[in-house]
Scaffold this motif. Structure first.
Motif, mmCIF file in Angstrom:
data_model
loop_
_atom_site.group_PDB
_atom_site.id
_atom_site.type_symbol
_atom_site.label_atom_id
_atom_site.label_comp_id
_atom_site.label_asym_id
_atom_site.label_seq_id
_atom_site.Cartn_x
_atom_site.Cartn_y
_atom_site.Cartn_z
ATOM 1 N N ASP A 1 -18.918 -22.634 -2.656
ATOM 2 C CA ASP A 1 -18.288 -21.328 -2.518
ATOM 3 C C ASP A 1 -19.375 -20.255 -2.525
ATOM 4 N N ASN A 2 -18.990 -19.014 -2.228
ATOM 5 C CA ASN A 2 -19.983 -17.949 -2.096
ATOM 6 C C ASN A 2 -20.526 -17.449 -3.424
ATOM 7 N N SER A 3 -19.960 -17.918 -4.512
ATOM 8 C CA SER A 3 -20.449 -17.574 -5.846
ATOM 9 C C SER A 3 -20.068 -18.713 -6.792
ATOM 10 N N PRO A 4 -20.611 -18.716 -8.006
ATOM 11 C CA PRO A 4 -20.238 -19.766 -8.964
ATOM 12 C C PRO A 4 -18.886 -19.499 -9.619
ATOM 13 N N TYR B 1 -16.935 -28.886 -11.415
ATOM 14 C CA TYR B 1 -18.175 -28.397 -12.032
ATOM 15 C C TYR B 1 -19.397 -28.945 -11.293
ATOM 16 N N ASN B 2 -19.412 -30.244 -11.073
ATOM 17 C CA ASN B 2 -20.570 -30.859 -10.395
ATOM 18 C C ASN B 2 -20.690 -30.404 -8.949
ATOM 19 N N LEU B 3 -19.554 -30.347 -8.256
ATOM 20 C CA LEU B 3 -19.555 -30.065 -6.821
ATOM 21 C C LEU B 3 -19.804 -28.596 -6.511
ATOM 22 N N LYS B 4 -19.283 -27.699 -7.347
ATOM 23 C CA LYS B 4 -19.306 -26.275 -7.027
ATOM 24 C C LYS B 4 -20.240 -25.443 -7.910
ATOM 25 N N ILE B 5 -20.263 -25.698 -9.201
ATOM 26 C CA ILE B 5 -21.039 -24.856 -10.115
ATOM 27 C C ILE B 5 -22.468 -25.373 -10.271
ATOM 28 N N PHE B 6 -22.607 -26.605 -10.712
ATOM 29 C CA PHE B 6 -23.944 -27.183 -10.899
ATOM 30 C C PHE B 6 -24.723 -27.185 -9.582
ATOM 31 N N SER B 7 -24.060 -27.563 -8.499
ATOM 32 C CA SER B 7 -24.727 -27.623 -7.191
ATOM 33 C C SER B 7 -25.124 -26.238 -6.698
ATOM 34 N N TYR B 8 -24.335 -25.216 -7.046
ATOM 35 C CA TYR B 8 -24.658 -23.839 -6.654
ATOM 36 C C TYR B 8 -26.002 -23.425 -7.241
ATOM 37 N N PHE B 9 -26.184 -23.649 -8.535
ATOM 38 C CA PHE B 9 -27.427 -23.237 -9.181
ATOM 39 C C PHE B 9 -28.593 -24.148 -8.819
ATOM 40 N N LYS B 10 -28.289 -25.382 -8.506
ATOM 41 C CA LYS B 10 -29.347 -26.278 -8.028
ATOM 42 C C LYS B 10 -29.900 -25.792 -6.693
ATOM 43 N N LYS B 11 -29.011 -25.337 -5.821
ATOM 44 C CA LYS B 11 -29.428 -24.846 -4.504
ATOM 45 C C LYS B 11 -30.199 -23.538 -4.613
ATOM 46 N N HIS B 12 -29.767 -22.645 -5.497
ATOM 47 C CA HIS B 12 -30.336 -21.303 -5.556
ATOM 48 C C HIS B 12 -31.320 -21.103 -6.707
ATOM 49 N N GLN B 13 -31.743 -22.179 -7.353
ATOM 50 C CA GLN B 13 -32.571 -22.045 -8.551
ATOM 51 C C GLN B 13 -33.907 -21.349 -8.300
ATOM 52 N N GLY C 1 -19.766 -11.384 -11.482
ATOM 53 C CA GLY C 1 -19.735 -10.228 -10.601
ATOM 54 C C GLY C 1 -20.447 -9.011 -11.171
ATOM 55 N N GLU C 2 -20.912 -9.108 -12.407
ATOM 56 C CA GLU C 2 -21.654 -8.017 -13.037
ATOM 57 C C GLU C 2 -23.161 -8.236 -12.959
ATOM 58 N N TYR C 3 -23.579 -9.306 -12.317
ATOM 59 C CA TYR C 3 -25.006 -9.619 -12.210
ATOM 60 C C TYR C 3 -25.488 -9.424 -10.781
ATOM 61 N N GLN C 4 -26.499 -8.589 -10.627
ATOM 62 C CA GLN C 4 -27.000 -8.241 -9.306
ATOM 63 C C GLN C 4 -27.507 -9.456 -8.551
ATOM 64 N N GLU C 5 -28.124 -10.412 -9.254
ATOM 65 C CA GLU C 5 -28.663 -11.606 -8.586
ATOM 66 C C GLU C 5 -27.563 -12.395 -7.884
ATOM 67 N N VAL C 6 -26.406 -12.515 -8.534
ATOM 68 C CA VAL C 6 -25.279 -13.233 -7.932
ATOM 69 C C VAL C 6 -24.703 -12.434 -6.777
ATOM 70 N N LYS C 7 -24.594 -11.123 -6.951
ATOM 71 C CA LYS C 7 -24.035 -10.267 -5.908
ATOM 72 C C LYS C 7 -24.903 -10.291 -4.650
ATOM 73 N N GLU C 8 -26.212 -10.348 -4.808
ATOM 74 C CA GLU C 8 -27.096 -10.355 -3.646
ATOM 75 C C GLU C 8 -26.898 -11.610 -2.802
ATOM 76 N N ILE C 9 -26.774 -12.761 -3.457
ATOM 77 C CA ILE C 9 -26.522 -13.995 -2.713
ATOM 78 C C ILE C 9 -25.146 -13.956 -2.072
ATOM 79 N N PHE C 10 -24.166 -13.455 -2.809
ATOM 80 C CA PHE C 10 -22.812 -13.305 -2.280
ATOM 81 C C PHE C 10 -22.828 -12.420 -1.035
ATOM 82 N N ASN C 11 -23.526 -11.304 -1.101
ATOM 83 C CA ASN C 11 -23.627 -10.383 0.032
ATOM 84 C C ASN C 11 -24.274 -11.045 1.229
ATOM 85 N N GLU C 12 -25.362 -11.739 0.978
ATOM 86 C CA GLU C 12 -26.108 -12.363 2.068
ATOM 87 C C GLU C 12 -25.282 -13.430 2.781
ATOM 88 N N ILE C 13 -24.580 -14.246 1.999
ATOM 89 C CA ILE C 13 -23.751 -15.301 2.585
ATOM 90 C C ILE C 13 -22.624 -14.697 3.419
#
Length: 244
Positions: A69-72, A84-96, A145-157
């Motif tokens: 998904d576009n955010s965690p 958790y494994n498919l969407k959350i853990f994998s999200y941070f693994k990709k964008h770490q 949604g209160e963290y700029q780092e997450v919002k920037e990736i969300f915006n870019e996607i």
């Protein structure tokens, strides 16, 4: 591909209704916090009911199929740990590698994986009801949604979806937008209302070339955002059903 994250702050409003009109009610939240040594650590898996007034904080927007998904923040399909494994853990693994913030979160998720699974599965089994369930996280009691780092990736996607699909880029500079009639950079995949498609080559006018799809329906950045915002409002406030 050029990154548009810095100039696309308005795409943070391009989120979806996590409750899906009340169909989803239960939200599981992974809680993290910084300790006295300013190190991030996992606290617990907690539960709360989904609140529509917090949609801008959940920052939920789904991807079709098994893609991230576009955010965690994701709806739970099979089980807590599967999502958790498919969407959350994998999200941070990709964008770490995007920032130290993401790197530290991924490291904590790795370290606390067993504890998260144990607590999550136990809590998940206690929540009953036909309404759907979702999963997200908080850091220092702040939603993603209160963290700029997450919002920037969300915006870019979100921005990229309007000009890059099927591994093909479709955009052109200094062309006339067919919505505002101003000369700007226009994109070829702004199908907000789905009245046309470029999924198959035979559906593309002008030589069957996806990269030139912008010629069929050229939309600029501002109008792409405006159209999406309008559709979100229409879906939420002006769509009704009667007797199913």
């Amino acid at each position: 591909i050029v990154s548009y994250a810095s100039s696309f702050d308005e795409y943070s409003a391009d989120y979806e209704d996590l409750s899906d009109g009340g169909k989803y009610k239960h939200l599981f939240v992974l809680h993290f916090a910084y300790n006295a040594n300013n190190q991030l650590e996992f606290l617990k898996v907690d539960y709360e009911e989904i609140d529509d007034s917090k949609n801008h904080l959940y920052l939920y927007k789904a991807k079709q199929g098994t893609g991230l998904d576009n955010s965690p923040c994701s709806k739970i399909t099979r089980s807590f740990i599967h999502t958790y494994n498919l969407k959350i853990f994998s999200y941070f693994k990709k964008h770490q590698d995007k920032s130290p913030f993401f790197k530290s979160l991924f490291q904590v998720l790795e370290q606390a994986k067993d504890l998260i699974e144990e607590q999550g599965n136990e809590l998940f089994s206690k929540i009953v009801g036909k309404e759907g369930k979702a999963l997200t996280l908080q850091i220092n009691n702040k939603y993603i949604g209160e963290y700029q780092e997450v919002k920037e990736i969300f915006n870019e996607i979100n921005a990229k979806e309007y000009y890059f699909r099927y591994d093909i880029e479709s955009r052109s500079a200094d062309k006339t937008c067919c919505n505002c009639f101003l000369k700007k950079e226009v994109w070829g995949y702004v199908n907000t209302y789905n009245f046309y498609t470029v999924n198959e080559f035979g559906m593309i006018t002008g030589g069957f070339q996806k990269e030139k799809a912008w010629k069929n329906y050229p939309i600029c950045e501002s109008c792409a955002t405006l159209l999406k915002t309008g559709k979100n409002y229409l879906d939420k406030h002006l769509t009704f059903s009667f007797y199913g």
